[in-house]
Design a protein around this motif. Structure first.
Motif, PDB file in Angstrom:
ATOM      1  N   PHE A  28     -35.388  17.171  23.406  1.00 52.51           N
ATOM      2  CA  PHE A  28     -34.481  18.113  24.072  1.00 52.51           C
ATOM      3  C   PHE A  28     -34.552  17.958  25.593  1.00 52.51           C
ATOM      4  N   LEU A  29     -35.765  17.863  26.115  1.00 52.37           N
ATOM      5  CA  LEU A  29     -35.926  17.715  27.561  1.00 52.37           C
ATOM      6  C   LEU A  29     -35.301  16.409  28.048  1.00 52.37           C
ATOM      7  N   ALA A  30     -35.525  15.337  27.316  1.00 51.43           N
ATOM      8  CA  ALA A  30     -35.019  14.031  27.734  1.00 51.43           C
ATOM      9  C   ALA A  30     -33.499  13.974  27.665  1.00 51.43           C
ATOM     10  N   ALA A  31     -32.926  14.570  26.646  1.00 45.00           N
ATOM     11  CA  ALA A  31     -31.461  14.577  26.533  1.00 45.00           C
ATOM     12  C   ALA A  31     -30.841  15.305  27.714  1.00 45.00           C
ATOM     13  N   ALA A  32     -31.432  16.430  28.098  1.00 37.38           N
ATOM     14  CA  ALA A  32     -30.922  17.172  29.251  1.00 37.38           C
ATOM     15  C   ALA A  32     -31.182  16.425  30.549  1.00 37.38           C
ATOM     16  N   ALA A  33     -32.358  15.785  30.647  1.00 42.37           N
ATOM     17  CA  ALA A  33     -32.686  15.024  31.854  1.00 42.37           C
ATOM     18  C   ALA A  33     -31.680  13.905  32.086  1.00 42.37           C
ATOM     19  N   ARG A  34     -31.309  13.215  31.019  1.00 41.73           N
ATOM     20  CA  ARG A  34     -30.319  12.139  31.173  1.00 41.73           C
ATOM     21  C   ARG A  34     -29.005  12.704  31.704  1.00 41.73           C
ATOM     22  N   GLN A  35     -28.606  13.863  31.212  1.00 40.67           N
ATOM     23  CA  GLN A  35     -27.321  14.434  31.622  1.00 40.67           C
ATOM     24  C   GLN A  35     -27.292  14.781  33.107  1.00 40.67           C
ATOM     25  N   VAL A  36     -28.464  15.159  33.674  1.00 42.77           N
ATOM     26  CA  VAL A  36     -28.486  15.589  35.084  1.00 42.77           C
ATOM     27  C   VAL A  36     -29.138  14.557  35.999  1.00 42.77           C
ATOM     28  N   GLY A  37     -29.487  13.399  35.472  1.00 47.95           N
ATOM     29  CA  GLY A  37     -30.089  12.354  36.295  1.00 47.95           C
ATOM     30  C   GLY A  37     -31.553  12.596  36.602  1.00 47.95           C
ATOM     31  N   GLY A  38     -32.265  13.275  35.683  1.00 47.55           N
ATOM     32  CA  GLY A  38     -33.680  13.562  35.890  1.00 47.55           C
ATOM     33  C   GLY A  38     -34.581  12.626  35.103  1.00 47.55           C
ATOM     34  N   LYS A  39     -35.882  12.860  35.222  1.00 43.08           N
ATOM     35  CA  LYS A  39     -36.892  12.069  34.522  1.00 43.08           C
ATOM     36  C   LYS A  39     -37.932  13.015  33.951  1.00 43.08           C
ATOM     37  N   VAL A  40     -38.361  12.728  32.705  1.00 44.59           N
ATOM     38  CA  VAL A  40     -39.394  13.529  32.048  1.00 44.59           C
ATOM     39  C   VAL A  40     -40.725  12.785  32.100  1.00 44.59           C
ATOM     40  N   PHE A  41     -41.754  13.455  32.601  1.00 49.82           N
ATOM     41  CA  PHE A  41     -43.119  12.947  32.569  1.00 49.82           C
ATOM     42  C   PHE A  41     -43.859  13.783  31.538  1.00 49.82           C
ATOM     43  N   THR A  42     -44.258  13.167  30.432  1.00 51.97           N
ATOM     44  CA  THR A  42     -44.835  13.934  29.338  1.00 51.97           C
ATOM     45  C   THR A  42     -46.282  13.524  29.084  1.00 51.97           C
ATOM     46  N   TYR A  43     -47.152  14.517  28.933  1.00 53.84           N
ATOM     47  CA  TYR A  43     -48.594  14.329  28.858  1.00 53.84           C
ATOM     48  C   TYR A  43     -49.119  14.679  27.469  1.00 53.84           C
ATOM     49  N   ASP A  51     -35.392   5.521  28.320  1.00 53.75           N
ATOM     50  CA  ASP A  51     -35.236   5.209  29.741  1.00 53.75           C
ATOM     51  C   ASP A  51     -35.454   6.410  30.652  1.00 53.75           C
ATOM     52  N   VAL A  52     -35.491   7.619  30.111  1.00 57.18           N
ATOM     53  CA  VAL A  52     -35.673   8.801  30.963  1.00 57.18           C
ATOM     54  C   VAL A  52     -37.024   9.474  30.737  1.00 57.18           C
ATOM     55  N   VAL A  53     -37.933   8.795  30.028  1.00 54.69           N
ATOM     56  CA  VAL A  53     -39.239   9.373  29.729  1.00 54.69           C
ATOM     57  C   VAL A  53     -40.352   8.473  30.249  1.00 54.69           C
ATOM     58  N   GLU A  54     -41.310   9.080  30.964  1.00 57.00           N
ATOM     59  CA  GLU A  54     -42.538   8.412  31.391  1.00 57.00           C
ATOM     60  C   GLU A  54     -43.692   9.034  30.616  1.00 57.00           C
ATOM     61  N   TRP A  55     -44.543   8.187  30.042  1.00 57.37           N
ATOM     62  CA  TRP A  55     -45.606   8.654  29.155  1.00 57.37           C
ATOM     63  C   TRP A  55     -46.942   8.658  29.874  1.00 57.37           C
ATOM     64  N   ARG A  56     -47.706   9.746  29.674  1.00 58.30           N
ATOM     65  CA  ARG A  56     -49.051   9.865  30.229  1.00 58.30           C
ATOM     66  C   ARG A  56     -50.000  10.203  29.083  1.00 58.30           C
ATOM     67  N   LEU A  57     -51.050   9.395  28.907  1.00 58.48           N
ATOM     68  CA  LEU A  57     -51.997   9.594  27.816  1.00 58.48           C
ATOM     69  C   LEU A  57     -53.377   9.900  28.393  1.00 58.48           C
ATOM     70  N   GLY A  58     -53.931  11.050  28.005  1.00 57.56           N
ATOM     71  CA  GLY A  58     -55.252  11.436  28.471  1.00 57.56           C
ATOM     72  C   GLY A  58     -55.299  12.907  28.841  1.00 57.56           C
ATOM     73  N   ASP A  59     -56.350  13.282  29.554  1.00 54.97           N
ATOM     74  CA  ASP A  59     -56.549  14.670  29.964  1.00 54.97           C
ATOM     75  C   ASP A  59     -55.522  15.065  31.016  1.00 54.97           C
ATOM     76  N   ALA A  60     -54.700  16.035  30.690  1.00 56.63           N
ATOM     77  CA  ALA A  60     -53.601  16.408  31.579  1.00 56.63           C
ATOM     78  C   ALA A  60     -54.097  16.910  32.922  1.00 56.63           C
ATOM     79  N   VAL A  61     -55.161  17.705  32.927  1.00 61.23           N
ATOM     80  CA  VAL A  61     -55.649  18.276  34.186  1.00 61.23           C
ATOM     81  C   VAL A  61     -55.993  17.160  35.174  1.00 61.23           C
ATOM     82  N   GLY A  62     -56.703  16.154  34.718  1.00 61.80           N
ATOM     83  CA  GLY A  62     -57.060  15.048  35.592  1.00 61.80           C
ATOM     84  C   GLY A  62     -55.869  14.188  35.970  1.00 61.80           C
ATOM     85  N   LEU A  63     -55.007  13.915  35.001  1.00 62.20           N
ATOM     86  CA  LEU A  63     -53.861  13.045  35.253  1.00 62.20           C
ATOM     87  C   LEU A  63     -52.846  13.664  36.201  1.00 62.20           C
ATOM     88  N   LEU A  64     -52.778  14.982  36.243  1.00 60.19           N
ATOM     89  CA  LEU A  64     -51.795  15.637  37.112  1.00 60.19           C
ATOM     90  C   LEU A  64     -52.030  15.362  38.593  1.00 60.19           C
TER      91      LEU A  64
END
Length: 215
Positions: A77-92, A113-126
């Motif tokens: 859902f987030l990615a579909a909306a991001a594509r419509q408005v020219g955004g990017k999703v960073f998901t942890y 193409d509108v999703v960037e993936w982050r794998l690991g502890d979110a607090v540290g990765l942020l």
């Protein structure tokens, strides 16, 4: 809801999985279901996911952060909306198997193409998250809500919005949810409202100041 043939097919896959899991969970005790919660989709639900799409379409955020990919339902859902408005999703996500499943569904929905993936502890990765962050979905382990908020707050854009899930249900999380809401409301430039949608969501916004007054 934003539709395409690919997105609709993926959502049907999720719907079928939810039904299978509903039947499976009905045969477990509450304690057993909680112990095995990582096996279940545990999504925000269609109503909340659709509301977030509306927020994104209206706000037109460029940087969207999802804390807790899980199996990727809300990511679609987030990615579909991001594509419509020219955004990017960073998901942890901390669990490799969950992220792998989510990646496959996002690919099937033709949204990679509108999703960037982050794998690991979110607090540290942020610490390395680019900003300003315009929109956030907070839906990971509840004891991490406050540490993640503390990590995100300096990066949150003026008028940036945070949607936090599981504020009311399951009841076992209510104490942690209350601590999170208090932390948000402690910040003088944050305004927030608790909505009884889905499992309960807290919607907060960092209020911009124009000419010395809040808008």
């Amino acid at each position: 809801m934003i539709h395409s043939a690919a997105i609709d097919q993926v959502l049907l896959t999720y719907k079928a999985r939810m039904e299978e899991e509903r039947i499976k969970a009905s045969n477990l005790s509450g304690a057993e279901a909680f112990a095995r919660r990582d096996e279940f989709l545990l999504s925000v639900g269609e109503d909340v996911a659709t509301l977030m799409q509306s927020f994104i379409i209206g706000l037109r955020p460029k940087i969207i952060v999802e804390l807790g990919t899980s199996y990727g339902y809300s990511t679609v859902f987030l990615a579909a909306a991001a594509r419509q408005v020219g955004g990017k999703v960073f998901t942890y996500e901390i669990a490799p198997a969950k992220q792998a499943y989510a990646r496959a569904q996002i690919a099937a929905a033709e949204l990679s193409d509108v999703v960037e993936w982050r794998l690991g502890d979110a607090v540290g990765l942020l610490a390395d998250q680019i900003g300003p962050v315009d929109f956030v979905l907070m839906d990971l382990w509840k004891e991490l809500y406050v540490p993640c908020f503390d990590a995100l707050y300096p990066k949150l854009a003026a008028n940036g919005v945070i949607v936090a899930d599981n504020m009311l249900f399951p009841e076992i999380y209510r104490d942690a949810a209350a601590v999170y809401r208090a932390a948000v409301r402690f910040k003088k430039d944050m305004q927030a409202v608790l909505l009884p949608m889905g499992q309960g969501i807290d919607v907060s916004c960092r209020v911009a100041e124009v000419g010395g007054s809040r808008t």
